[in-house]
Scaffold this motif. Structure first.
Motif: not given
Ligand code: M6R
Length: 600
Positions: A342, A347, A483
């Motif tokens: 991560s 998260t 994205e």
């Protein structure tokens, strides 16, 4: 998701604290923002859609308060409208909320029968109403909070104001992060200590089912039974560098360009003294298998590691999306090491998967970028990537830092389990030391990436293909493009196209491909011919010597398998960046996304 701040001071205007805090918390969401504060014995609420800057415009220089709460939102329940923006006021209670109240429908039903009506589509308004319901029942906010904690399911970090009480802020927490920081005659509640370091670095961490009463000189933390807790006062001592875009148009471009350094910074402790430093990596020989868990880009980094562990070190390795891992049979075993990857360390799905592994007393290793983030306290052992702070929502330098760490972990394992000879390992270390010379020329091919961007930025669909490691890299390439440019882009294993997806390929459909595996390249090229035959435009990233004029070729240098992914991804990142730039999207803060995904 969402970021919350609350502040109370004896003698200073707290609005600048709230706004600074919110700006620093925008990585948690930025679709609307709001603030509530006492002014002349009255609670004033201002809410806007869009980013915190829009809120700033609504606050005049004359506005001032010594107590208030604020919020930056990433919509879960209800659209990103002003009415759905926080704070929410119901009766005597005004709240900001991060998390999801899972049984909000049930609570809403109950409260509706008691005469409550609702203005918004949010679960947070229901939370405010439930707190108000119990506050009216007991005429005591602490009892109301304790009752709320018994009834509300899901996750919440809440900060609240009560009408007619200008001396106290309250907050409560379950499964969403919350800290209370303390300074000279002021205290601040926030989702994250880093957001308010400008004011103080001393703080308490609230644990699940704890709540606090906070005034300008005192913080009283209690558990859900009302028992006063003696919590440890922590001090954040890590460097908190001010981050600017410098001369770059976007943080994302700056972060892409920093990668020679961030890869080197991550690698150096494990390569500078040859095998001896490599062997400071955790010893994995005691495990039979490795599981890797992460989300999005971190998951993609895990897929690179799977390839290295299985193909090079002959070690069984599975990679899971954290959101799936939590709800499946994982055949947990003490002989398996689970690695959690991560950038943020916050998260929600990855944290939940980690808690699952911990609750079974099984070994865990974190590969995490943000120091002192929630996951770093949960893993048995943590390897910090040295990407520095990554501001752009689209992850670039954190990905290459993760891949670097995982590659070196796999390399150390290959040395220990003797799947590679010492001479071969030394060769890889030598290439790692030379990484800047391999990466920098790729970063400098701006003209090539810009001209590809010009050709593809008006397309609706773009395919990314590859085989083996190249397929795994194409997944990251497709994610980057979609994205930030909002162009539909999908990655497929090159050999799989003809089993269905090739039906979507038409004249001029862009197909981006990497082919860097001598054994697999001929097969991949056959797949490229198949799409060319259907009119596609092919862009090929390769270290091979193809000169077929039908392919638009981007050459990358030949490199060891442990280094290769770090090279292939650079053109993918920059093509995505320049394409989005031509489309004029908000590259650093793309729509619908947030940097840190703190809800499941
Ligand atoms: O902070 P994390 O690494 O745990 O975040 C995981 C994903 O949310 C993140 O990689 C996301 O996919 C990025 N926006 C991708 O660019």
């Amino acid at each position: 998701m969402c970021g919350i701040v609350g502040a109370i001071s004896k003698d200073k205007n707290i609005l600048p604290i709230l706004i600074t805090g919110l700006k620093n918390l925008e990585y948690r969401g930025y679709d609307s923002a709001g603030v509530a504060y006492f002014e002349n014995n009255k609670i004033c609420i201002t809410k806007v859609t869009g980013k915190v800057d829009n809120l700033v415009q609504k606050i005049s220089d004359d506005d001032s308060s010594k107590i208030g709460i604020a919020h930056t939102r990433w919509a879960t329940h209800g659209k990103a409208t002003t009415v759905n923006a926080h704070p929410h006021k119901v009766g005597h209670i005004t709240i900001v909320h991060n998390g999801i109240i899972e049984n909000f429908e049930e609570i809403k039903e109950k409260l509706s029968q008691c005469g409550y009506s609702f203005k918004t589509s949010t679960d947070s308004e229901i939370a405010a109403a439930l707190l108000n319901y119990y506050y009216e029942e007991y005429n005591n906010i602490e009892k109301a909070i304790e009752s709320f904690m018994k009834e509300a399911k899901g996750s919440y970090a809440i900060s609240l104001l009560i009408d007619n009480d200008q001396n106290n802020l309250y907050c409560l927490k379950k499964e969403s992060p919350l800290i209370i920081a303390t300074g000279n005659n002021f205290n601040i509640i926030a989702s994250d200590i880093r957001a308010i370091l400008k004011y103080t670095n001393k703080y308490y961490i609230l644990d699940d089912f704890e709540y606090a009463k906070v005034n300008n000189s005192e913080i009283i933390i209690k558990n859900s039974k009302g028992l006063v807790l003696n919590k440890e006062l922590k001090e954040y001592t890590h460097e908190n560098k001010e981050n600017s875009k410098g001369h770059y148009k976007h943080y994302m471009l700056k972060e892409i360009m920093e990668q020679s350094k961030t890869i080197a910074d991550t690698a150096i402790p494990y390569i500078d003294d040859g095998i001896a430093s490599l062997l400071t990596m955790p010893d994995l020989t005691k495990y039979n298998a490795i599981d890797i868990v992460g989300c999005g880009t971190a998951y993609h980094a895990g897929l690179v590691a799977k390839y290295l562990f299985q193909e090079i070190t002959n070690t069984k390795c599975n990679v899971y999306l954290a959101s799936e891992y939590r709800y499946q049979n994982n055949f947990l075993s003490k002989d398996t090491l689970t690695i959690f990857i991560s950038q943020s360390g916050e998260t929600a799905d990855t944290i939940a998967a980690l808690k699952l592994v911990k609750s079974n007393n099984l070994p865990s290793l974190g590969i995490i970028n943000v120091e002192n983030s929630s996951m770093t306290f949960l893993v048995d052992q943590c390897l910090y990537t040295k990407a520095g702070s990554e501001i752009a929502v689209a992850s670039t330098k954190a990905y290459t830092a993760q891949v670097t760490m995982l590659s070196l972990l796999a390399l150390s394992h290959a040395y220990r389990n003797k799947t590679l000879k010492e001479k071969e390992v030394l060769e890889v270390l030598k290439e790692f030391k030379n990484i800047s010379n391999l990466i920098t020329p790729l970063l400098d091919k701006k003209n090539i990436y810009q001209s590809i961007a010009k050709e593809i930025y008006n397309e609706d669909d773009i395919f990314y293909i590859g085989r083996g490691l190249d397929y795994v890299l194409s997944m990251e390439g497709a994610l980057k493009l979609k994205e930030i440019s909002y162009i539909h882009s999908e990655a497929y294993a090159a050999g799989e196209l003809k089993h269905g997806t090739i039906s979507l390929v038409k004249k001029n459909t862009p197909v981006l491909c990497s082919a860097t595996n001598d054994k697999l390249n001929p097969k991949t090229v056959s797949n490229l011919k198949e799409v060319l035959a259907r009119g596609a435009k092919v862009y090929l990233i390769t270290d091979d010597s193809y000169n077929d004029p039908a392919f638009n070729i981007i050459n990358i240098p030949k490199a060891n398998i442990f280094i290769k992914p770090l090279l292939i991804v650079i053109p993918y990142q920059l093509i995505a960046y320049y394409t989005a730039d031509l489309k004029g999207t908000d590259i650093d803060k793309p729509k619908n996304l947030a940097k840190s995904v703190t809800v499941e």
